[in-house]
Motif scaffolding. Structure first.
Motif: not given
Length: 369
Positions: A276-282
């Motif tokens: 998994d990779v850290r991300c921003d879905r906002s």
């Protein structure tokens, strides 16, 4: 008798008043048609005496000839005027630049494929390829799939009819069969574009088309995949994580890469993991390297000892890792394409929007346009 001079003056006025070729044709019929005024004068000659016919006949014929000549001259004038008007209306300004020609665009899948190959090439990976139609051994058995594994069923896999030997080939479900062909040390005569066996250490990537019976916004029956394989001595999960972290940072052009492994199961790797990779879905886009969300991006693991044995390698001597990316899915994440099916719809409008110019400046992260 009709006064021919007055008739000629009247006809000349009618011909001169015609402003179009169509008007002139109407005048010609009125003067020289079957019931035209000059034609009627010719018909009266038959009822005249010989003396009258000898006197009036030449005069009427001369009038007819003058009318024919005048009509022809007026027609030439009208046609020239109409041509001038048409040329003025349809004139092309040759000093203007030509309209731009539509140029071809590089498909996003091919762009992403080139970017991935360039990044892994800098990391020392070679390139291997293999056939789209595989046999059961290379696609399943050698990769440690048990006989009743669900991936062998018709609802997941495209099987071909039996051949003359009773064998059923399959449209490969992943590019992993090329890993087997690469690790197998064999003298089998294979076409030059198929990966031939080689001695370890091995470090290759395997891009290509794969096929599965699946279709929705993120899955298509045919898609593109890239797998990686490293075989060497004393290889461990740390090497795998560094390789994937480095690639993800380069591909998404960010130094802020944070990843994690989650335990998973693949028949051909042990231990297996999904990264998994850290991300921003906002927002509307997925931003890699920031935010508080996590997104699965690649399946990976250490090559299963059974796979090494099936390829004639001693697992007590050789270890390795393997990983697999969906090329189309990486393109969706990086370039904001919402539906995977659109990538194969052959819509020129979509390609003009998402495609890449072949003449663009190089990307500083990959060196590609």
């Amino acid at each position: 008798m009709t006064d021919l001079s007055k008739l000629e003056s009247a006809n000349t006025a009618i011909i001169g008043s015609a402003t179009t070729v169509a008007d002139l044709e109407t005048a010609r019929i009125e003067i020289l048609g079957k019931s035209g005024n000059v034609t009627l004068q010719l018909k009266t000659l038959g009822s005249m005496s010989d003396q009258e016919r000898r006197e009036r006949g030449p005069l009427v014929n001369q009038l007819r000839d003058r009318m024919i000549e005048y009509i022809a001259r007026r027609k030439a004038e009208l046609e020239a005027a109409e041509l001038d008007t048409k040329l003025a209306a349809e004139r092309v300004d040759l000093t203007l630049p030509p309209p731009p020609e539509r140029r071809g665009r590089v498909h996003p899948t091919m762009q992403v494929l080139d970017e991935m190959i360039a990044i892994f090439a800098e990391m020392g990976f070679g390139l291997a390829e293999g056939p789209d139609i595989e046999d059961d051994f290379h696609n399943f058995t050698a990769l440690n799939f048990p006989p009743k594994h669900p991936a062998r069923e018709m609802h997941d896999t495209f099987w071909l009819p039996q051949d003359a030997h009773g064998e059923r080939k399959v449209l490969r479900t992943h590019t992993s069969p090329v890993q087997i062909r690469t690790m197998q040390r064999t003298n089998e005569k294979l076409p030059g574009w198929i990966a031939n066996g080689q001695e370890p250490p091995i470090r290759v990537i395997v891009p290509g088309r794969t096929y599965r019976s699946d279709s929705d916004a993120t899955h298509t029956p045919m898609f593109h995949q890239m797998e990686g394989l490293v075989i060497d001595k004393a290889i461990h999960m740390g090497h795998l994580k560094w390789t994937l972290d480095t690639f993800i940072g380069r591909f998404f052009e960010t130094p802020l890469v944070e990843t994690r492994f989650r335990p998973h199961h693949f028949p051909f790797t042990e231990p297996s993991a999904e990264m998994d990779v850290r991300c921003d879905r906002s927002g509307g886009d997925v931003k890699i390297g920031q935010g508080d969300d996590w997104m699965e991006i690649v399946g990976c693991g250490m090559v299963h000892p059974n796979v090494l044995r099936n390829c004639g390698l001693d697992p007590d001597v050789w270890q390795g890792f393997a990983f697999g990316f969906g090329i189309d899915r990486l393109g969706m994440l990086k370039y904001g394409m919402p539906d995977l099916r659109d990538m194969f719809a052959s819509d020129v409008r979509w390609l003009e929007h998402y495609g890449f110019s072949a003449f663009a400046a190089p990307n500083p992260a990959t060196g590609l346009s």
